[in-house]
Design an enzyme around this catalytic site. Structure first.
Site, PDB file in Angstrom:
ATOM      1  N   VAL A 100      10.546 -15.770   1.282  1.00  0.00           N
ATOM      2  CA  VAL A 100       9.811 -16.100   2.647  1.00  0.00           C
ATOM      3  C   VAL A 100      10.730 -17.271   3.310  1.00  0.00           C
ATOM      4  O   VAL A 100      10.917 -17.392   4.527  1.00  0.00           O
ATOM      5  CB  VAL A 100       8.361 -16.474   2.040  1.00  0.00           C
ATOM      6  CG1 VAL A 100       7.846 -16.973   3.449  1.00  0.00           C
ATOM      7  CG2 VAL A 100       7.781 -15.410   1.615  1.00  0.00           C
ATOM      8  N   GLU A 114       2.394 -15.426   6.059  1.00  0.00           N
ATOM      9  CA  GLU A 114       3.408 -14.458   6.520  1.00  0.00           C
ATOM     10  C   GLU A 114       2.984 -13.096   6.141  1.00  0.00           C
ATOM     11  O   GLU A 114       2.108 -12.921   5.162  1.00  0.00           O
ATOM     12  CB  GLU A 114       4.663 -14.648   5.849  1.00  0.00           C
ATOM     13  CG  GLU A 114       4.800 -14.992   4.505  1.00  0.00           C
ATOM     14  CD  GLU A 114       4.672 -13.710   3.516  1.00  0.00           C
ATOM     15  OE1 GLU A 114       4.495 -13.924   2.463  1.00  0.00           O
ATOM     16  OE2 GLU A 114       5.322 -12.729   4.014  1.00  0.00           O
ATOM     17  N   LEU A 146       5.459 -10.397   5.661  1.00  0.00           N
ATOM     18  CA  LEU A 146       6.559  -9.704   5.675  1.00  0.00           C
ATOM     19  C   LEU A 146       6.921  -8.667   4.466  1.00  0.00           C
ATOM     20  O   LEU A 146       6.391  -8.830   3.290  1.00  0.00           O
ATOM     21  CB  LEU A 146       7.811 -10.831   5.429  1.00  0.00           C
ATOM     22  CG  LEU A 146       7.975 -11.942   6.352  1.00  0.00           C
ATOM     23  CD1 LEU A 146       8.889 -13.186   6.103  1.00  0.00           C
ATOM     24  CD2 LEU A 146       7.692 -11.511   7.776  1.00  0.00           C
ATOM     25  N   LEU A 164       0.057   5.958   3.072  1.00  0.00           N
ATOM     26  CA  LEU A 164      -0.636   7.123   2.652  1.00  0.00           C
ATOM     27  C   LEU A 164       0.305   8.050   1.748  1.00  0.00           C
ATOM     28  O   LEU A 164       0.199   9.064   1.555  1.00  0.00           O
ATOM     29  CB  LEU A 164      -1.379   7.899   3.531  1.00  0.00           C
ATOM     30  CG  LEU A 164      -2.649   7.382   4.215  1.00  0.00           C
ATOM     31  CD1 LEU A 164      -3.231   8.300   5.322  1.00  0.00           C
ATOM     32  CD2 LEU A 164      -3.626   7.078   3.155  1.00  0.00           C
ATOM     33  N   CYS A 187       3.863  -9.223  -4.295  1.00  0.00           N
ATOM     34  CA  CYS A 187       2.831  -9.711  -3.676  1.00  0.00           C
ATOM     35  C   CYS A 187       1.631  -8.824  -4.033  1.00  0.00           C
ATOM     36  O   CYS A 187       0.541  -9.363  -4.399  1.00  0.00           O
ATOM     37  CB  CYS A 187       3.046  -9.246  -2.236  1.00  0.00           C
ATOM     38  SG  CYS A 187       4.301 -10.776  -1.652  1.00  0.00           S
TER      39      CYS A 187
HETATM   40  C1  UDX Z   1       3.612  -6.281   1.066  1.00  0.00           C
HETATM   41  C2  UDX Z   1       2.874  -6.162   2.406  1.00  0.00           C
HETATM   42  O1  UDX Z   1       3.216  -5.077   3.037  1.00  0.00           O
HETATM   43  C3  UDX Z   1       3.453  -7.406   3.247  1.00  0.00           C
HETATM   44  O2  UDX Z   1       2.864  -7.381   4.497  1.00  0.00           O
HETATM   45  C4  UDX Z   1       2.921  -8.925   2.561  1.00  0.00           C
HETATM   46  O3  UDX Z   1       3.574  -9.826   3.172  1.00  0.00           O
HETATM   47  C5  UDX Z   1       4.004  -8.580   0.987  1.00  0.00           C
HETATM   48  O4  UDX Z   1       3.205  -7.552   0.580  1.00  0.00           O
HETATM   49  P1  UDX Z   1       6.181  -5.539   0.103  1.00  0.00           P
HETATM   50  O5  UDX Z   1       5.306  -6.107  -1.175  1.00  0.00           O
HETATM   51  O6  UDX Z   1       7.208  -6.099   0.378  1.00  0.00           O
HETATM   52  O7  UDX Z   1       4.948  -6.124   1.359  1.00  0.00           O
HETATM   53  O8  UDX Z   1       6.027  -4.275   0.201  1.00  0.00           O
HETATM   54  P2  UDX Z   1       5.267  -3.058   0.741  1.00  0.00           P
HETATM   55  O9  UDX Z   1       6.169  -2.264   1.761  1.00  0.00           O
HETATM   56  O10 UDX Z   1       4.073  -3.416   1.352  1.00  0.00           O
HETATM   57  O11 UDX Z   1       4.943  -1.867  -0.488  1.00  0.00           O
HETATM   58  C6  UDX Z   1       4.133  -2.550  -1.477  1.00  0.00           C
HETATM   59  C7  UDX Z   1       3.872  -1.446  -2.621  1.00  0.00           C
HETATM   60  O12 UDX Z   1       3.301  -0.471  -2.254  1.00  0.00           O
HETATM   61  C8  UDX Z   1       5.500  -0.900  -3.096  1.00  0.00           C
HETATM   62  O13 UDX Z   1       5.592  -0.737  -4.381  1.00  0.00           O
HETATM   63  C9  UDX Z   1       5.457   0.392  -2.380  1.00  0.00           C
HETATM   64  O14 UDX Z   1       6.249   1.433  -3.180  1.00  0.00           O
HETATM   65  C10 UDX Z   1       4.083   0.760  -2.676  1.00  0.00           C
HETATM   66  N1  UDX Z   1       3.586   1.722  -1.294  1.00  0.00           N
HETATM   67  C11 UDX Z   1       3.793   1.254   0.018  1.00  0.00           C
HETATM   68  C12 UDX Z   1       3.205   2.994  -1.954  1.00  0.00           C
HETATM   69  O15 UDX Z   1       3.439   3.587  -2.874  1.00  0.00           O
HETATM   70  N2  UDX Z   1       2.994   4.037  -0.902  1.00  0.00           N
HETATM   71  C13 UDX Z   1       3.130   3.619   0.436  1.00  0.00           C
HETATM   72  O16 UDX Z   1       2.694   4.355   1.278  1.00  0.00           O
HETATM   73  C14 UDX Z   1       3.312   2.150   0.893  1.00  0.00           C
END
Ligand code: UDX
Length: 447
Positions: free
Chosen positions: A14, A152, A154, A254, A264
């Site tokens: 971050v 944030e 992100l 989805l 996170c």
């Molecule tokens: C997340 C939040 O999106 C972000 O706003 C916050 O600041 C930090 O946590 P991140 O952890 O980097 O970001 O990943 P993200 O892209 O949100 O995906 C999170 C998890 O959900 C991943 O394991 C991803 O594979 C999973 N995911 C996401 C799904 O299985 N299906 C989806 O449709 C979207």
């Protein structure tokens, strides 16, 4: 309002992105970290984290004279705003947050704070932590230091884009003057139309947790519906599209998968549930999301074994290790419980990930990490897809048929069209879609 100098404490996922982006947006920024090696790496352009475009952004910001890095805390004396971007990991399985890095940073900055400086929580901080920071600073300095919150949002792998084009800017502060000084850091985005929500400290802290918990719940929900779709012969792609056409649901987040991971969602859902229990308001839904996601690893392991048959002694190709594409991060990656289960069941695994191989290897004793997809696939008895890298999307049915000993693919990211895979001779298993077998196929007999 004149531009104020910002110090960012902590140069991890971050802090480094925040420091570089705010400098690139015209602010004077000092990145401070106690880790001399990390600061030295950053100064020589060797980024301590993988984030697309970060190296170039940092180099540009340093070259512009708006960004510098140091371990010297006295640099804080020239900072009008001090942003805390240190780690706030889980303290244990109950969801309590380890704030040791926060308190250590507060002890470090207190004697060096400039007059009228504002301390801003950028890290995800448990509700009420901002107030506690203000109390600690009062004790340490004898002064009333303004503390604010600016969480944030992100996503790893897309952090720079998310920072530069945010959906919104959230500020928690006790006075409009403090809020205005923080808003001024984001004047470029605000001029470009990004909405700002200024609220209280507690509301800002809870917005962060509520956002991540809601998104995690959305993922856990579509995973659950995906399993039901598979049982009834429906198609999860159609279901995601069909419900996503309702703007109240929205068509993002989805996509079914092996479960959510990362630094996170797992941590923040646990922390929110923990805080809620502590406040006497337990969260039934968030707790259910946590349980459902924790159970998914074993569910995926059973799915793989049902598709491949007994795995003991089998050579299995694993494509993807990182918790999602675009990152090298293995924190709470779904690959961890799934591959540990396969190894325990006697499978011989060869895994390839474009970025996370070196990070994953020490976490998975017994796993052979190779350098290319071809090395993983070569003569394997089946292939398992765990991370949605574009490199894997580009593989064709012929690639699998040619390289695998048996053309069996278990795809936990739904990267391929089932009919194309079946017509190409692949025994294809995916999520929320009926397994597709090659026409006039004989069951693939293993060993
Ligand atoms: C997340 C939040 O999106 C972000 O706003 C916050 O600041 C930090 O946590 P991140 O952890 O980097 O970001 O990943 P993200 O892209 O949100 O995906 C999170 C998890 O959900 C991943 O394991 C991803 O594979 C999973 N995911 C996401 C799904 O299985 N299906 C989806 O449709 C979207």
């Amino acid at each position: 309002m004149q531009n104020e100098t910002l110090a960012v404490i902590g140069t991890g996922y971050v802090g480094l992105v925040t420091a570089a982006c705010l400098a690139d947006l015209g602010n004077q920024v000092i990145g401070i970290d106690r880790d001399h090696n990390k600061i030295a790496r950053i100064m020589r352009g060797d980024m301590p984290i993988y984030e697309p475009g970060l190296g170039e952004l940092v180099a540009r910001a340093i070259a512009s004279g708006r960004l510098r890095f140091t371990t010297d805390l006295s640099a804080l004396r020239s900072a009008d705003l001090v942003m805390l971007a240190v780690g706030t990991p889980s303290a244990g399985v109950d969801g309590a947050v380890d704030l040791s890095q926060v308190w250590s940073a507060i002890d470090d900055i207190a004697p060096n704070l400039a007059q009228d400086a504002i301390v801003i929580g950028k890290s995800t901080l448990p509700i009420g932590t901002g107030r506690k920071i203000a109390q600690r600073l009062q004790q340490l300095t004898g002064c009333s230091i303004q503390v604010a919150s600016n969480p944030e949002f992100l996503r790893e792998g897309q952090a720079i884009g998310d920072f530069m084009q945010p959906d919104r800017i959230i500020i928690g502060a006790d006075s409009p003057g403090v809020s205005a000084r923080i808003e001024n850091l984001y004047r470029a985005q605000i001029t470009a139309g990004t909405p700002v929500l200024s609220t209280t400290l507690e509301s800002s802290e809870l917005i962060k947790y509520a956002a991540n918990a809601f998104l995690a719940t959305k993922v856990a929900f579509i995973n659950e519906i995906s399993d039901l779709a598979e049982a009834v012969g429906a198609d999860i792609g159609a279901i995601s599209a069909g419900i996503g056409m309702d703007p109240r649901i929205g068509n993002r987040f989805l996509q079914p998968g092996p479960g959510y991971g990362g630094s996170c969602f797992p941590k923040d859902t646990l922390a929110l549930a923990y805080a809620a229990r502590e406040m006497g308001q337990p969260t039934q839904i968030v707790e259910a999301t946590i349980r459902a996601n924790l159970a998914r690893g074993d569910k995926m392991l059973q799915k793989i074994i049902r598709a491949i048959g007994p795995v003991a002694g089998k050579n299995l190709a694993v494509l993807g290790l990182a918790f999602k594409a675009g990152t090298d991060d293995m924190r709470d990656a779904p690959a961890l419980p799934i591959l540990r289960g396969l190894l325990a069941a006697g499978a011989k695994l060869r895994a390839y990930d474009p970025k996370a191989g070196a990070v994953a290897a020490p976490l998975l004793p017994g796993l052979a990490v190779v350098d290319t997809a071809a090395q993983a696939l070569g003569n394997a008895d089946a292939a398992i897809i765990l991370t949605e890298w574009q490199e894997f999307r580009d593989l064709t049915p012929a690639d699998f048929v040619r390289q695998l000993q048996y053309p069996v693919v278990v795809d936990l990211r739904n990267l391929y069209a089932p009919a194309a895979m079946a017509n190409g001779g692949v025994h294809y298993h995916s999520l929320g879609r009926t397994p597709c077998l090659p026409p006039a196929t004989k069951a693939v007999r293993h060993g």
